[in-house]
Design an enzyme around this catalytic site. Structure first.
Site, mmCIF file in Angstrom:
data_model
loop_
_atom_site.group_PDB
_atom_site.id
_atom_site.type_symbol
_atom_site.label_atom_id
_atom_site.label_comp_id
_atom_site.label_asym_id
_atom_site.label_seq_id
_atom_site.Cartn_x
_atom_site.Cartn_y
_atom_site.Cartn_z
ATOM 1 N N LYS A 129 0.824 -1.208 0.000
ATOM 2 C CA LYS A 129 0.000 0.000 0.000
ATOM 3 C C LYS A 129 0.858 1.257 0.000
ATOM 4 O O LYS A 129 0.464 2.292 -0.558
ATOM 5 C CB LYS A 129 -0.958 0.018 1.199
ATOM 6 N N ALA A 143 -3.923 -12.652 -12.698
ATOM 7 C CA ALA A 143 -4.657 -11.388 -12.671
ATOM 8 C C ALA A 143 -5.553 -11.286 -11.448
ATOM 9 O O ALA A 143 -6.689 -10.831 -11.515
ATOM 10 C CB ALA A 143 -5.488 -11.236 -13.944
ATOM 11 N N HIS A 149 -22.862 16.363 1.641
ATOM 12 C CA HIS A 149 -22.545 16.795 0.278
ATOM 13 C C HIS A 149 -21.445 17.855 0.327
ATOM 14 O O HIS A 149 -21.491 18.750 1.161
ATOM 15 C CB HIS A 149 -23.781 17.389 -0.387
ATOM 16 N N ALA A 157 -6.579 -10.381 5.664
ATOM 17 C CA ALA A 157 -6.105 -10.010 6.994
ATOM 18 C C ALA A 157 -7.266 -9.739 7.941
ATOM 19 O O ALA A 157 -7.243 -10.156 9.109
ATOM 20 C CB ALA A 157 -5.202 -8.777 6.899
#
Length: 462
Positions: free
Chosen positions: A51, A177, A441, A317
């Site tokens: 990550k 993939a 929003h 995990a």
């Protein structure tokens, strides 16, 4: 000889979370780990470092493709690979040290070394044998390769080797993939590698929603990743720091080759239980090598339990974490429950892909009468402002009851957005419940609400 209520073998997300929960519930606990650092595959050579590289390479992509359009101009960014790896290692260090701190905070003993179980109630670490009323195996998984493909972690690498390459390859071939292959393929594609993914099946990310699969592959192709689908890899030959991948196309049995500087083998993982002594103990395992457990994570040998990647279920995990907490609570006399129907999956590419619950294909196979609510991120103001309008939210609900059965998201922050649906499903919510919940929003989360509205009278911004 020291004695414990619980000894956990393995300090990955399942093991260390289980250890903390055991200690919180008053059980004298120890954890066994042979690595120099705690955290298992996930923190050391898996989820966390990947990550970090995904984030760094995405920032590079933003600088190269979107900064100028936003009025952010200046010197073009270049890649300092050594520094990027240093950043990744620093991230690993912060996380593994954090887990070590948590062990000390919760008074969990770290038995340093590789563990084995010479007999029920005993765990051997090095030359020392420790007694335990309960033993929990959380040994995780390891890379699974293919016949004719030898991983040397130099030219032919696993996910571990892909996180510490000496240099960025000009040509990278990824075998598989699935989640790992596409995430790491994305990293190197952004960094300038010519990436080709070779996949045995006809769709990426096997098992996911079909519409997401098709859209996802199109997006990755547009980003520059090449795909060879329906191809069975026959072998990989390495010579002089280069590699040649040979494969056969399933549609016509024709054979072809592709050259690469590096080959990443991302064909899945298998339970890692070597050296534990399970055979001698008589612990039952499945044909795929998984440890067999009952609903309380108990094996057929009294006092021995197992959780995480080494047992049945998705190798995730967070699934291991939930099982770790449930196993600990069961040993403490509680009545825990893991809802396996509400375990999300996430692919951290850009855009992200996330899912929970049933796919359309599964509902059709099961004969369930369902309805679909779908909303494109192109109708979301925040997404358009952030150059993130690609993708959609798809919500699946029971046609008669409106109860949410599944959700599939491809788009910005999908890995975070999916949890709104997870909570809704955990409480048995209807699509209308989501639709009638006020969403701030402008946020990406409004796309989830719009998809829920689309399950009823219709989305507002579609």
């Amino acid at each position: 000889m020291s004695s414990y209520d619980v000894i956990i073998i393995g300090s990955g997300p399942g093991g260390y979370v289980c250890a903390i929960r055991c200690a919180q519930l008053g059980l004298k606990t120890a954890i066994v780990e042979g690595r120099e650092t705690l955290g298992g595959t996930c923190l050391n050579v898996g989820c966390i470092p990947s990550k970090a590289l995904l984030h760094a390479s995405h920032m590079l992509h933003e600088a190269q493709h979107n900064f100028a359009a936003m009025g952010l101009k200046g010197k073009t960014q270049s890649v300092d690979w050594k520094q990027m790896l240093s950043y990744k290692d620093d991230v690993i260090g912060q996380n593994t040290k954090g887990v070590e701190f948590l062990m000390k905070k919760n008074k969990v003993d770290w038995l340093k070394g590789w563990g084995s179980i010479p007999a029920a109630g005993q765990v051997k670490v090095g030359d020392e044998v420790h007694e335990a009323k309960n033993i929990i195996i959380a040994s995780g998984s390891e890379v699974s390769s293919l016949p004719g493909v030898e991983i040397d972690e130099k030219t032919v690498v696993s996910s571990t080797g892909a996180l510490e390459m000496k240099k960025i390859p000009n040509k990278l071939v990824v075998i598989g993939a699935g989640v790992i292959g596409l995430e790491l393929g994305s990293v190197y594609s952004r960094l300038g590698s010519e990436v080709t993914v070779v996949e045995f099946l006809d769709a990426v990310t096997p098992g996911m929603d079909g519409e997401v699969q098709r859209q996802f592959q199109k997006m990755l192709t547009k980003q520059g990743i090449n795909f060879v689908m329906g191809a069975a890899v026959q072998g990989v030959k390495s010579k002089g720091g280069k590699a040649t991948v040979t494969y056969k196309l399933r549609k016509d049995d024709s054979e072809a080759t592709i050259d690469a500087d590096t080959v990443l083998v991302a064909t899945g993982r298998r339970p890692y239980v070597d050296g534990l002594g399970l055979e001698a103990l008589g612990v039952e395992r499945s044909e795929r090598g998984q440890i067999k457990t009952d609903g309380n994570y108990a094996t057929n040998v009294a006092g021995i339990y197992a959780i995480g990647d080494c047992i049945d279920g998705p190798m995730l995990a967070h699934k291991a974490e939930d099982e770790g907490m449930a196993c600990a609570e069961g040993l403490a006399g509680q009545k825990p429950h893991v809802n396996y129907g509400v375990i999300p999956g996430v692919i951290y590419t850009h855009p992200e892909v996330a899912n929970v619950g049933k796919t359309e294909e599964q509902l059709k196979d099961e004969g369930v009468d369902y309805k679909v609510g779908k909303f494109s991120f192109m109708g979301n103001g925040r997404a358009k402002a952030n150059f993130a309008g690609d993708g959609f939210v798809k919500l699946l609900a029971d046609k008669a009851t409106d109860r949410i059965l599944g959700a599939h998201i491809i788009g910005p922050m999908a890995g975070d957005l999916i949890h709104e649906v997870c909570v809704a499903m955990e409480f048995g919510a209807a699509a209308e419940d989501l639709a009638r919940t006020c969403h701030a929003h402008p946020t990406y989360s409004e796309a989830v609400r719009e998809a829920a509205l689309a399950c009823g009278d219709g989305a507002i911004h579609a």
